[in-house]
Write an enzyme that holds these catalytic residues in place. Structure first.
Site, mmCIF file in Angstrom:
data_model
loop_
_atom_site.group_PDB
_atom_site.id
_atom_site.type_symbol
_atom_site.label_atom_id
_atom_site.label_comp_id
_atom_site.label_asym_id
_atom_site.label_seq_id
_atom_site.Cartn_x
_atom_site.Cartn_y
_atom_site.Cartn_z
ATOM 1 N N LYS A 1 -8.726 -1.190 5.686
ATOM 2 C CA LYS A 1 -8.832 -1.806 4.394
ATOM 3 C C LYS A 1 -7.919 -2.758 4.074
ATOM 4 O O LYS A 1 -8.320 -3.617 3.303
ATOM 5 C CB LYS A 1 -8.860 -0.336 3.421
ATOM 6 N N ARG B 1 -14.909 13.007 7.915
ATOM 7 C CA ARG B 1 -13.569 13.663 8.253
ATOM 8 C C ARG B 1 -13.021 14.677 7.117
ATOM 9 O O ARG B 1 -12.625 15.793 7.498
ATOM 10 C CB ARG B 1 -12.538 12.403 8.461
ATOM 11 N N SER C 1 -8.048 4.100 9.293
ATOM 12 C CA SER C 1 -8.711 3.976 7.854
ATOM 13 C C SER C 1 -8.048 3.297 7.007
ATOM 14 O O SER C 1 -8.633 2.415 6.162
ATOM 15 C CB SER C 1 -8.843 5.497 7.594
ATOM 16 N N ASP D 1 -15.470 2.917 7.028
ATOM 17 C CA ASP D 1 -14.303 3.952 6.649
ATOM 18 C C ASP D 1 -15.078 4.775 5.573
ATOM 19 O O ASP D 1 -14.826 6.016 5.411
ATOM 20 C CB ASP D 1 -13.120 3.308 5.899
ATOM 21 N N HIS E 1 0.920 -1.192 0.103
ATOM 22 C CA HIS E 1 -0.127 -0.244 -0.025
ATOM 23 C C HIS E 1 0.807 1.126 -0.109
ATOM 24 O O HIS E 1 1.735 1.175 0.756
ATOM 25 C CB HIS E 1 -1.057 0.063 1.331
HETATM 26 N N1 URA Z 1 -5.832 7.477 3.087
HETATM 27 C C1 URA Z 1 -6.884 6.853 3.559
HETATM 28 O O1 URA Z 1 -7.207 5.809 3.193
HETATM 29 N N2 URA Z 1 -7.458 7.033 4.769
HETATM 30 C C2 URA Z 1 -7.104 8.116 5.555
HETATM 31 O O2 URA Z 1 -7.361 8.443 6.525
HETATM 32 C C3 URA Z 1 -6.002 8.897 4.828
HETATM 33 C C4 URA Z 1 -5.495 8.529 3.564
#
Ligand code: URA
Length: 432
Positions: free
Chosen positions: A187, A168, A183, A161, A82
């Site tokens: 994932k 957010r 977050s 999320d 990631h």
């Molecule tokens: N990328 C994400 O997936 N979540 C965040 O909170 C910030 C960047």
């Protein structure tokens, strides 16, 4: 249990219990906790922070809020990477076939580009025929058959999320370490891989502007991933300057192919480091041996063959990989040349990413269409010595009449000096 009491406890700096956090996340997802209470909670977390135990629990509760991919049939060979996002960051297109050629299983769900950063799904869709919407059984069959499958985020994964991030985004609570960590990691954990390597970017084109901030985020994500039973590492890498030379979807595929065919540059270095760390953790090899195997995969052509195997199996026309000149060109080319002798002392990666949006290569809003052929090829990067008249970059676009805007935007993004700038590291650290 009441949402009010949980908000109050966090507002006063208390540490929430596992039960309280799960109650809150479940309530946000089933709609019993309204947006105004969810945002008050987020602001309380923003100011009061969370302990590591709370962050683990929040991440786990978010991960379990929707579908979780089951990769158990592949044992411990499953891997994922990631990137926190950047400009010209096409490392996934290089890392995936390298690790796939070593027998590792990369079942990856990627995102689309938004704002100044690109997304792997858009890059892959620039290859005619490539399918990013495989149903889950076809996705797993593809992993079984070719070791690599990369699709878009599907179905009902981590709905918590989706709700919390959108709140957010509009309440100034994005830049909170526990909220970012939960977050991203919820994932990644829901995507099911046993080994996860993170590329935490730092610099002008990154979310984390300084190496110190990037380190805090990287350490926290590694800690949370390990607490959830995964093998983890995080690289802190430079995103002050775009990575590689090509920015824009089809252009980035072309550069990834060039690297898999032997081009050595910063993009190659970062991709090799990511692949080596994945291989080292998943195959339990010393890092030097893992690096050697990844290098051999590129030099022998095995990684490029694996790219064709993967792309072809997902419907992509591999003739475009064998001969990248088949990618249709943009209508217009704009040459950007040096106005004076000197050094490039800084390139603002975010501004160059936004310039590519102006060219048609990216989106301002989620629903915008993109032009796969648009983008920028950099002939000179930070630290390079240039002479008046040298070609610094070529911009590609099919939009008429943007030449002046593009020249001005390039001028604002790139700074020159009479002396060579101090060289910054490409890879700041590896955290494991
Ligand atoms: N990328 C994400 O997936 N979540 C965040 O909170 C910030 C960047």
């Amino acid at each position: 249990m009441k949402a009010y009491d949980i908000i109050l406890k966090k507002r006063n700096g208390g540490a929430l219990t596992d039960e309280e956090i799960r109650f809150f996340v479940n309530g946000v997802v089933d709609g019993s906790i309204p947006d105004y209470q969810a945002t008050a909670f987020l602001m309380a977390v923003y100011f009061r922070g969370m302990t590591d135990e709370e962050t683990v629990c929040l991440t786990d509760a978010m991960m379990r809020s929707g579908d979780v991919v089951d990769l158990s049939r592949f044992g411990k060979l499953t891997v994922d990477k990631h990137s926190t996002g950047g400009v010209g960051d096409k490392t996934s297109l290089i890392v995936a076939p390298i690790v796939g050629s070593l027998g590792l299983k990369l079942a990856k769900m990627s995102g689309r580009g938004l704002g100044h950063t690109g997304g792997t799904v858009d890059k892959l869709e620039s290859i005619p025929g490539y399918r990013t919407d495989l149903p889950s059984d076809a996705f797993l069959k593809q992993v079984e058959k070719t070791n690599v499958a990369v699709i878009g985020q599907t179905g009902n994964m981590v709905p918590a999320d989706k709700i919390l991030y959108s709140l957010r985004d509009v309440t100034a609570t994005v830049d909170s370490i526990p909220l970012i960590t939960s977050s991203i990691m919820s994932k990644k954990l829901a995507a099911g891989a046993h080994t996860i390597v993170l590329d935490v970017k730092t610099g002008s084109g990154a979310f984390m502007k300084t190496p110190a901030d990037a380190r805090v985020l990287a350490e926290k994500m590694v800690l949370i991933g390990k607490a959830c039973g995964r093998k983890m590492a995080a690289l802190i890498t430079d995103m002050d300057t775009p990575l590689g030379t090509h920015i824009g979807n089809a252009l980035e595929v072309q550069e990834a192919v060039a690297v898999l065919k032997g081009r050595k540059n910063d993009l190659f270095e970062v991709s090799l480091a990511l692949a080596s760390n994945i291989a080292s953790l998943a195959l339990e090899l010393p890092i030097e041996e893992a690096k050697e195997r990844c290098l051999r995969a590129v030099e022998s052509g095995a990684a490029f063959e694996k790219m064709k195997d993967w792309i072809g199996s997902q419907g992509g026309d591999v003739r475009f990989l064998d001969d990248t000149s088949l990618f249709p060109p943009a209508k217009y080319e704009i040459e950007l040349r040096a106005e004076n002798d000197g050094y490039i002392s800084h390139m603002d990666a975010e501004k160059l990413g936004l310039l590519c949006v102006e060219l048609g290569a990216g989106r301002r809003r989620k629903e915008d269409a993109i032009d796969f052929s648009a983008g920028l090829i950099l002939n000179a990067k930070t630290g390079d010595k240039v002479q008046k008249g040298d070609l610094l970059a070529t911009a590609y676009t099919s939009i008429e009449g943007v030449e002046d805007v593009i020249r001005a935007a390039y001028g604002r993004a790139v700074t020159f000096s009479d002396t060579a700038p101090e060289q910054k590291p490409l890879i700041y650290d590896v955290i494991s």
